[in-house]
Design an enzyme around this catalytic site. Structure first.
Site, PDB file in Angstrom:
ATOM      1  N   HIS A  67       0.983  -1.466   0.011  1.00  0.00           N
ATOM      2  CA  HIS A  67      -0.066  -0.131   0.181  1.00  0.00           C
ATOM      3  C   HIS A  67       0.840   1.387  -0.251  1.00  0.00           C
ATOM      4  O   HIS A  67       0.877   2.347   0.710  1.00  0.00           O
ATOM      5  CB  HIS A  67      -0.813  -0.260   1.038  1.00  0.00           C
ATOM      6  CG  HIS A  67      -1.890  -1.082   1.171  1.00  0.00           C
ATOM      7  ND1 HIS A  67      -3.307  -0.946   1.056  1.00  0.00           N
ATOM      8  CD2 HIS A  67      -1.705  -2.450   1.299  1.00  0.00           C
ATOM      9  CE1 HIS A  67      -3.785  -2.194   1.077  1.00  0.00           C
ATOM     10  NE2 HIS A  67      -2.915  -3.088   1.378  1.00  0.00           N
ATOM     11  N   TYR A 334       3.557  -5.116   9.780  1.00  0.00           N
ATOM     12  CA  TYR A 334       3.586  -3.898   9.566  1.00  0.00           C
ATOM     13  C   TYR A 334       4.660  -3.141  10.431  1.00  0.00           C
ATOM     14  O   TYR A 334       5.178  -2.255  10.119  1.00  0.00           O
ATOM     15  CB  TYR A 334       1.919  -3.292  10.220  1.00  0.00           C
ATOM     16  CG  TYR A 334       1.024  -3.572   9.218  1.00  0.00           C
ATOM     17  CD1 TYR A 334       0.940  -4.817   8.080  1.00  0.00           C
ATOM     18  CD2 TYR A 334      -0.438  -2.982   9.280  1.00  0.00           C
ATOM     19  CE1 TYR A 334      -0.272  -4.964   7.432  1.00  0.00           C
ATOM     20  CE2 TYR A 334      -1.370  -3.404   8.488  1.00  0.00           C
ATOM     21  CZ  TYR A 334      -1.090  -4.297   7.726  1.00  0.00           C
ATOM     22  OH  TYR A 334      -2.256  -4.736   6.652  1.00  0.00           O
TER      23      TYR A 334
HETATM   24  C1  HEM Z   1      -0.637 -11.788   6.280  1.00  0.00           C
HETATM   25  C2  HEM Z   1      -1.338 -10.982   5.613  1.00  0.00           C
HETATM   26  C3  HEM Z   1      -1.024  -9.314   5.384  1.00  0.00           C
HETATM   27  C4  HEM Z   1       0.299  -9.185   5.152  1.00  0.00           C
HETATM   28  C5  HEM Z   1       1.425  -9.793   5.267  1.00  0.00           C
HETATM   29  C6  HEM Z   1       0.015  -7.651   4.967  1.00  0.00           C
HETATM   30  C7  HEM Z   1       1.082  -6.685   4.791  1.00  0.00           C
HETATM   31  C8  HEM Z   1       1.106  -5.314   4.788  1.00  0.00           C
HETATM   32  C9  HEM Z   1       2.380  -4.516   5.162  1.00  0.00           C
HETATM   33  C10 HEM Z   1       3.580  -4.694   5.092  1.00  0.00           C
HETATM   34  C11 HEM Z   1       1.684  -3.212   4.763  1.00  0.00           C
HETATM   35  C12 HEM Z   1       2.367  -1.901   4.843  1.00  0.00           C
HETATM   36  C13 HEM Z   1       2.349  -1.376   6.572  1.00  0.00           C
HETATM   37  C14 HEM Z   1       3.184  -0.017   6.957  1.00  0.00           C
HETATM   38  O1  HEM Z   1       4.617   0.056   6.637  1.00  0.00           O
HETATM   39  O2  HEM Z   1       2.811   0.914   7.631  1.00  0.00           O
HETATM   40  C15 HEM Z   1       0.212  -3.296   4.763  1.00  0.00           C
HETATM   41  C16 HEM Z   1      -0.726  -2.133   4.541  1.00  0.00           C
HETATM   42  C17 HEM Z   1      -1.871  -2.281   4.716  1.00  0.00           C
HETATM   43  N1  HEM Z   1      -2.606  -3.473   4.754  1.00  0.00           N
HETATM   44 FE1  HEM Z   1      -2.028  -5.477   5.035  1.00  0.00          FE
HETATM   45  N2  HEM Z   1      -1.026  -7.036   4.912  1.00  0.00           N
HETATM   46  C18 HEM Z   1      -2.077  -8.523   5.137  1.00  0.00           C
HETATM   47  C19 HEM Z   1      -3.282  -8.497   5.039  1.00  0.00           C
HETATM   48  C20 HEM Z   1      -4.138  -7.536   5.047  1.00  0.00           C
HETATM   49  C21 HEM Z   1      -5.473  -7.468   5.212  1.00  0.00           C
HETATM   50  C22 HEM Z   1      -6.196  -8.908   5.631  1.00  0.00           C
HETATM   51  C23 HEM Z   1      -5.960  -6.222   5.151  1.00  0.00           C
HETATM   52  C24 HEM Z   1      -7.520  -6.250   5.176  1.00  0.00           C
HETATM   53  C25 HEM Z   1      -8.252  -4.938   5.100  1.00  0.00           C
HETATM   54  C26 HEM Z   1      -4.967  -5.322   4.898  1.00  0.00           C
HETATM   55  C27 HEM Z   1      -5.044  -4.032   4.830  1.00  0.00           C
HETATM   56  C28 HEM Z   1      -4.063  -2.995   4.503  1.00  0.00           C
HETATM   57  C29 HEM Z   1      -4.133  -1.668   4.569  1.00  0.00           C
HETATM   58  C30 HEM Z   1      -5.393  -1.017   4.420  1.00  0.00           C
HETATM   59  C31 HEM Z   1      -2.877  -1.078   4.672  1.00  0.00           C
HETATM   60  C32 HEM Z   1      -2.526   0.296   4.471  1.00  0.00           C
HETATM   61  C33 HEM Z   1      -2.460   0.984   5.359  1.00  0.00           C
HETATM   62  C34 HEM Z   1      -2.107   2.310   5.274  1.00  0.00           C
HETATM   63  O3  HEM Z   1      -2.581   3.143   4.697  1.00  0.00           O
HETATM   64  O4  HEM Z   1      -0.879   2.553   5.833  1.00  0.00           O
HETATM   65  N3  HEM Z   1      -3.763  -6.259   4.786  1.00  0.00           N
HETATM   66  N4  HEM Z   1      -0.020  -4.495   4.770  1.00  0.00           N
END
Ligand code: HEM
Length: 359
Positions: A67, A334
């Site tokens: 993201h 995260y």
């Molecule tokens: C094992 C499953 C998942 C992994 C490994 C993963 C991994 C990541 C990582 C590494 C980030 C960046 C975080 C940062 O640096 O602040 C991220 C952002 C995000 N993820 Fe996931 N994610 C997973 C599942 C999900 C699920 C199920 C959702 C459901 C809604 C989701 C929604 C988001 C959102 C909305 C962001 C953006 C947050 C922002 O705007 O800073 N993720 N994810």
């Protein structure tokens, strides 16, 4: 009068004490080794997930490893009091709670065109007057493709570019989907999904389940969504360009605040609360908890959302995490992404994608 001085330690006593200390140290070292995954080379570690995201998207210093392309927004949540019987959290009482949010595209590439995926995301941090916080990251799809971190890792691996071609092996993703039938509901949704022309017209879903808990200790499993009050949803046109979402947001906010309804869907007994790949049956009872209002936007490289880790397990009292294994994996991944990007923050402005305002 008895002599208060204890008798001198024998050599045997000293050896016994040293052995005791050594045993305590050994247990501590083993605990650390277990937690870091060193005892079990097969165990999936947060860094493996984040490394796989980096391999697939490249490393873009200072940006989130997933993201990556996004924008900060500032506003508030106006609670209406309707959820107070189910949750003890004051966030659901009547009144305002300040919010720092972030809209984004789900990919680790901050230069990805806005049409590259039919998905948009919305993350929120509610700062409650009692000092507690509620952080949530929501996506515009209704279900996650898979239900476990291991399957998500396998999916990332299937999408890894082949060094020979720079693209994933053509049969890898179809083979992954064929061997993971739980992806069916997600694939059914993808079939009809189109990249929207605006962040403002999307519904964003928690996907993972949580519990609301009230003052009597009763718990109710829920999934939540923010549902747009804007009704002019359209898919992006063929001439939309690469970066229309931020321009659209700026234009809409110039005309006034944007609003979403925060809607809780209540699980019934038997609904899966630990598997984000499974939708709940239609017709479940919902409760509208209030209105989310977005008033202004800020560039992500200098705005208030930049240094927020939207870890979905940071919850106020009155909201609890479920046993969904994705939640713990998300929290750990995260944190790993956050540590990487915040150590590179000085490189952000030099790397800012075209059109992103410099701090
Ligand atoms: C094992 C499953 C998942 C992994 C490994 C993963 C991994 C990541 C990582 C590494 C980030 C960046 C975080 C940062 O640096 O602040 C991220 C952002 C995000 N993820 Fe996931 N994610 C997973 C599942 C999900 C699920 C199920 C959702 C459901 C809604 C989701 C929604 C988001 C959102 C909305 C962001 C953006 C947050 C922002 O705007 O800073 N993720 N994810």
């Amino acid at each position: 009068m008895p002599d208060p001085t204890p008798p001198p330690l024998t050599l045997f006593d000293k050896a016994l004490r040293l052995l005791g200390i050594a045993a305590i140290l050994a247990v501590a070292v083993a605990a650390f080794a277990y937690v870091s995954g060193r005892l079990d080379p097969e165990r999936l570690k947060p860094r493996d997930l984040v490394n796989a995201l980096q391999t697939n998207n490249g490393v873009h210093p200072g940006y989130r490893r997933n993201h990556a392309k996004g924008v900060c927004v500032i506003g508030y949540f106006e609670g209406n009091g309707q959820l107070q019987g189910l949750s003890s959290s004051p966030v659901f009482a009547q009144g305002r709670t300040p919010v720092v949010g972030r809209f984004a595209l789900p990919s680790g590439n901050p230069y990805a065109p806005d049409t590259s995926v039919p998905l948009r995301s919305f993350a929120l941090r509610f700062s409650l007057a009692n000092g507690q916080q509620w952080r949530t990251g929501m996506n515009s799809m209704p279900v996650f493709p898979v239900g476990t971190p291991q399957a998500f890792y396998a999916m990332l691996k299937a999408g890894t570019p082949d060094p020979a071609t720079g693209k994933p092996k053509p049969d890898a993703m179809p083979a992954f989907f064929a061997s993971h039938p739980e992806t069916g509901p997600f694939l059914a949704w993808v079939k009809g999904a189109k990249p929207s022309a605006s962040y403002a017209t999307e519904t964003y879903n928690s996907i993972n389940a949580f519990y609301l808990s009230n003052a009597d200790g009763q718990r109710q499993a829920v999934r939540w969504a923010v549902v747009p009050q804007a009704t002019d949803s359209t898919p992006a046109g063929p001439d939309a360009g690469a970066d229309f979402l931020q321009a659209d947001l700026a234009q809409r906010l110039a005309g006034g605040p944007l609003r979403w309804t925060l809607r809780m869907t209540l699980a019934e007994p038997g609904d899966p609360v630990d598997d984000a790949s499974k939708a709940w049956p239609a017709g479940r009872k919902t409760v509208d908890a209030g209105t989310l209002v977005v008033e202004r936007m800020q560039p992500q490289i200098s705005g208030q959302c930049r240094d927020i880790n939207y870890d979905p397990t940071i919850l106020p009292s009155g909201i609890e995490a479920s046993n969904d294994p994705l939640l713990a994996a998300r929290s750990a991944a995260y944190a790993s992404s956050y540590l990487r990007r915040t150590s590179e923050v000085d490189q952000l402005s030099a790397n800012a994608p075209a059109g992103e305002a410099k701090p």
